[in-house]
Design an enzyme around this catalytic site. Structure first.
Site, PDB file in Angstrom:
ATOM      1  CB  SER A  45      -0.681  -0.939   6.485  1.00 53.88           C
ATOM      2  OG  SER A  45      -0.474  -1.418   5.122  1.00 53.88           O
ATOM      3  CD  GLU A  91      -1.324  -9.482   0.164  1.00 48.64           C
ATOM      4  OE1 GLU A  91      -2.279  -8.657   0.562  1.00 48.64           O
ATOM      5  OE2 GLU A  91      -0.303  -9.094   0.364  1.00 48.64           O
TER       6      GLU A  91
END
Length: 401
Positions: free
Chosen positions: A130, A245
């Site tokens: 991010s 994930e």
């Protein structure tokens, strides 16, 4: 569990015996004081070492790379028993996320260097994905890497970097081309955190914890040899990583422990009538029991997904459905716990939280973590793929839109 074979039930007993011996009261108490997603750095390292010595630190790794070679259902059983026992949750960034992509895309040299050190805990990893303007729309990332000699020269910033203050290695996505589609100009790099030009700025969460950070890159030189996969093919690597994930997990047992805590607190805290909240408030009892039913349904769905994976089947959009359900249930469970806590939800308990905390709790022991956990789980519907993203995935998969 009803769907387990005799061999799987025996494996569950083996895991229980291990936890009974190795998960000491001290470690369990330290884990109970954690409000974040993962155990603090030192607690994580201690539990990592114990699991490593047992050969169980990387449940998803094949035997040829030092893992136990378990089936997905065995991994689910292990995770489920750890959740039931309240074991520390070690960070997933290295073992569960970066490790599998190094196995898939790494060169023989990269595998020989990184995998043993990841397994032993010598390398502690964080994830550089991010950016301040690139969260759910990750393909818009702007951190730039220019190939210069034997290195990439990297400039930019990453944000919400979990445990960057503990990590000594990072895997990150960088822009190596501005031509064509945004996804096509991204590369996947590995860098030590002590490389000149890397700086870490703490971000203190609303819950009071130092769990995430902003990481800055100022002319950081990362060897081209530390690129995973081909240049401009990092998006493909990243998508493979996200499969791990968002895979099937065992969140239902952790949620059950949270609801158990809410029930205990409600039985100890007084209502306005002078007796316990649990005795006097039928609406509270009904809402907690309704959540228990939803968690029981989640437990069945998680076990079913693990069984399907063990049978070699693709669970497809089920991973998104589970992620959406888990994050929502986490928020609702912590809201209920906070409601049960009443006035004790107000004091700042940061001094008594985390591994090695020496602050005195305000009020009863059960008042230490609920507020911080409630605040921490506000992000559960954002991290790991926001709820909006998961709904889009489900819409495309189920409705074809």
């Amino acid at each position: 569990m009803g769907m387990e074979t005799a061999a799987e039930q025996a494996f569950r007993q083996e895991v229980r015996a291990f936890l009974a011996e190795k998960l000491t009261p001290e470690l369990a108490a330290a884990a109970a004081r954690q409000a974040g997603v993962f155990a603090d750095g030192e607690l994580s390292r201690r539990w990592h070492r114990i699991l490593y010595e047992q050969g169980w630190v990387a449940p998803a790794w094949p035997k040829e790379h030092g893992g136990p070679g378990w089936t997905p259902l065995q991994r689910f059983i292990f995770d489920d028993e750890c959740a039931r026992a309240g074991a520390p949750q070690i960070p997933v960034m290295g073992l569960q996320m970066c490790g599998p992509v190094i196995m898939r895309y790494g060169t023989a040299q990269q595998q020989a260097f990184f995998l043993p050190r990841m397994l032993s805990g010598e390398h502690y990893w964080c994830q550089g994905y991010s950016e301040p303007q690139s969260g759910s729309d990750l393909a818009s990332l702007q951190t730039r890497a220019i190939w210069e000699g034997d290195d990439y020269v990297v400039n930019g910033t990453k944000i919400w970097t979990t445990h960057a203050q503990h990590a000594n290695w990072m895997f990150l996505l960088v822009r190596t081309s501005v031509e064509g589609k945004a996804q096509g100009g991204i590369s996947f790099l590995l860098t030590p955190m002590d490389a000149p030009g890397i700086s870490v700025r703490p971000i203190i969460s609303i819950s009071g914890e130092h769990e995430v950070n902003q990481v800055f890159f100022d002319d950081v030189r990362i060897p081209v040899a530390n690129r995973l996969g081909e240049e401009n093919a990092g998006w493909t690597v990243a998508k493979h990583l996200l499969e791990f994930e968002r895979g099937a997990g065992a969140s239902a047992s952790r949620l059950s422990r949270m609801l158990d805590q809410a029930r205990i607190i409600a039985g100890r805290e007084l209502s306005g009538e002078g007796s316990s909240l649990w005795e006097d408030d039928s609406d509270f009892r009904a809402r907690l029991n309704a959540l228990r039913i939803e968690v029981a349904g989640l437990a069945h769905a998680e076990a079913q997904a693990a069984a399907q994976l063990s049978a070699g089947k693709d669970i497809g959009s089920t991973a998104s459905r589970l992620k959406l359900q888990v994050s929502t249930l986490q928020q609702r469970a912590t809201e209920l716990t906070l409601e049960a806590l009443g006035a004790y939800a107000a004091p700042d308990q940061r001094g008594a939280l985390g591994y090695g905390a020496n602050g005195e709790p305000i009020g009863p022991a059960h008042a230490v973590t609920p507020t911080a956990r409630y605040l921490n789980t506000r992000a559960a519907t954002i991290y790991g793929g926001s709820s909006e993203v998961q709904r889009n995935i489900l819409a495309r998969a189920l409705l074809g839109s």
